[in-house]
Write a protein that holds these residues in place. Structure first.
Motif, short mmCIF file in Angstrom:
data_model
loop_
_atom_site.label_atom_id
_atom_site.label_comp_id
_atom_site.label_asym_id
_atom_site.label_seq_id
_atom_site.Cartn_x
_atom_site.Cartn_y
_atom_site.Cartn_z
N ASP A 135 -11.02 69.07 14.18
CA ASP A 135 -11.21 68.26 12.94
C ASP A 135 -10.21 68.50 11.94
O ASP A 135 -9.71 67.95 10.75
CB ASP A 135 -12.40 69.14 12.27
CG ASP A 135 -13.69 69.72 13.27
OD1 ASP A 135 -13.62 68.46 14.22
OD2 ASP A 135 -15.00 69.70 12.88
N LEU A 136 -9.08 70.33 12.18
CA LEU A 136 -7.86 70.12 11.97
C LEU A 136 -7.12 69.03 11.84
O LEU A 136 -6.29 68.78 11.08
CB LEU A 136 -7.59 71.86 11.48
CG LEU A 136 -7.31 72.79 10.58
CD1 LEU A 136 -7.60 74.01 10.79
CD2 LEU A 136 -5.74 72.08 10.92
N THR A 139 -7.37 65.62 10.58
CA THR A 139 -7.19 65.69 8.64
C THR A 139 -5.78 65.16 8.58
O THR A 139 -5.71 64.54 7.32
CB THR A 139 -7.69 67.47 7.87
OG1 THR A 139 -8.86 67.44 8.70
CG2 THR A 139 -7.12 66.79 6.71
N ARG A 143 -3.72 62.24 7.21
CA ARG A 143 -3.12 62.19 6.24
C ARG A 143 -1.83 61.16 6.32
O ARG A 143 -0.88 62.71 5.50
CB ARG A 143 -2.81 63.66 5.29
CG ARG A 143 -4.26 63.97 4.69
CD ARG A 143 -4.13 65.28 3.95
NE ARG A 143 -5.12 65.95 4.23
CZ ARG A 143 -5.13 67.46 3.07
NH1 ARG A 143 -4.96 68.50 4.05
NH2 ARG A 143 -6.48 67.26 3.58
#
Ligand SMILES: Cc1cc2nc3c(=O)[nH]c(=O)nc-3n(C[C@H](O)[C@H](O)[C@H](O)COP(=O)(O)OP(=O)(O)OC[C@H]3O[C@@H](n4cnc5c(N)ncnc54)[C@H](O)[C@@H]3O)c2cc1C
Length: 405
Positions: A135-136, A139, A143
């Motif tokens: 999940d990290l 992210t 970005r």
């Protein structure tokens, strides 16, 4: 009455053991599984596909909740086991609760290593082991953060591929002179490197991480030879360490992993270990297949049978960054060994078969791995290959045409 059997760790090894055990010893044990990840056991191998956007996270669950329920398994997830009381046969879990066991199975897996370099504790330094990590990383990629992945083994390549596919500019740095040096020889590793670079990943070899720069967050990575790579995040994928703390603190013999015998038994009575946390005959396996072989043996042993585990012939058979790669057995050339090699760098294929004493002892395949399992069978069974030698390189259907037809 059923005997209480407790498994610590709700990973791949645990799920397979429950599967095997409920087939061969139905009703004999009341099974409880304690796992610290906050979800049902999932296929960790597929985290790479989740990161690459090829599979949804909820699709990688190994078994649905009702599968566990139907087998009478008590599942406690999001729950850390903190202490084993060997004498009282009790396992303590984080909320102070204790669970009694007649048999205890350690299946605690491994933790990714973090390099001991300045800056390793800065914000923006991550690892790639569980679904929270994925999940990290997603992210970060969303970005468009510039990421450096440290480690050119399977995990590092998978992390780099997934991040690049999700849109992050990625540099992969590897300490050694070739990628996946334990699984591939130099020509295979060179081919893999060029195929991975074609996917837009920058690869630096002979790259020794000296420090991670930044005030509070990652700003770049400096190599021992002075090269510097600007980065917003660093992913450590440079090895794993078996989770042995629970066993060690209980006085159970540990080395690199929890030491087990051929019945997967630790030094303590009725306490077993298997999967990545276990060390058998000096080997800690970092792959799924040995854990599954151990599950079969341990289930039969717990059912009262006389099964023994003699070790696994390790094979790597995977898609690495979208490229099919296979390696097994003793694949380096050397005295007393012959190598048959087919190399087509432009076409993206490399095949090497190593023969000793008239038998196939090892194989490396990049690009075309269609016959990988056949080669693995030949290696494992130590079959004489004189009869099939001429066509063996071209696959089973050409080496054994009559049988294949
Ligand atoms: C991204 C990725 C890709 C991979 N790809 C491949 C591949 O292609 N082929 C292959 O063969 N292998 C691959 N592997 C390795 C494979 O996933 C492992 O070998 C396998 O998961 C080991 O199973 P295990 O049950 O021993 O450990 P794990 O699956 O790690 O499970 C252990 C579980 O125990 C939990 N735990 C630990 N300590 C405690 C405690 N004290 N209390 C409660 N719970 C605890 C952990 O949180 C974890 O959930 C990959 C691994 C990763 C991370």
């Amino acid at each position: 009455m059923s005997e209480p059997l407790v498994i610590v760790g709700n990973g791949m090894a645990a799920a397979r053991l429950v599967d095997e055990l409920t087939k061969v010893a139905q009703g004999r044990y009341a099974i409880a599984v304690i796992g610290d990840e906050p979800r049902l056991a999932y296929n960790r191998v597929l985290l790479s596909s989740v990161l690459a956007g090829e599979t949804a996270s909820h699709d990688i669950e190994l078994r649905p909740a009702n599968w566990w329920r139907d087998r009478g398994v008590t599942l406690k997830y999001g729950c850390v086991a903190t202490e084993i009381d060997v004498g009282r046969r009790e396992l303590k879990i984080a909320n102070e609760e204790s669970i009694a066991f007649s048999r205890l199975i350690l299946a605690t897996g491994s933790t990714p290593l973090r390099l001991n370099v300045p800056g390793a504790d800065l914000a923006g330094v991550h690892t790639f082991r569980d679904s929270r990590d994925v999940d990290l990383l997603l992210t970060l990629a969303a970005r468009k953060k510039r990421v450096v992945v440290v480690g050119g083994g399977l995990l590092g390549l998978e992390a780099a591929y997934g991040l690049a596919k999700a849109g992050a500019p990625v540099t992969l740095i590897h300490l050694m002179e070739r990628l996946m040096e334990r699984q591939l020889d130099a020509p295979a590793a060179d081919l893999l490197k060029s195929l991975v670079e074609r996917k837009g990943i920058n690869i630096l070899l002979n790259a020794n991480t000296a420090r991670i720069h930044g005030e509070t967050r990652v700003e770049g990575v400096e190599l021992a030879d002075g090269r510097r790579i600007e980065a917003d995040a660093v992913i450590f994928a440079a090895g794993i360490r078996p989770n042995v703390a629970l066993a060690k603190e209980a006085g159970i013999s540990v080395n690199r992993g929890v030491v087990v015998d051929d019945c997967l038994q630790t030094g303590a009575p009725d306490i077993f270990a298997r999967g990545e946390c276990a060390e058998h005959r000096g080997i800690c396996y970092g792959l799924v297949e040995p854990a599954y072989e151990q599950a079969r043996v341990l289930a039969r042993h717990l059912a009262g049978g006389a099964a023994r585990y003699g070790g696994s012939v390790v094979a790597t058979n995977l898609k690495v960054s979208g490229v099919s790669v296979f390696s097994a057995g003793d694949f380096m050339s050397g005295e007393g060994r012959e190598a048959i090699v087919l190399s087509d760098a432009r076409g993206g294929t490399y095949k090497k078969l190593v023969i000793a004493e008239g038998r196939l002892t090892g194989a490396v395949l990049v690009g075309d791995t269609a016959d990988a399992l056949w080669y693995l069978e030949l290696i494992r069974n130590r079959e004489p290959i004189a009869r099939i030698r001429a066509g063996m390189m071209f696959g089973r259907s050409l080496a054994l045409p009559a049988e294949a037809a």
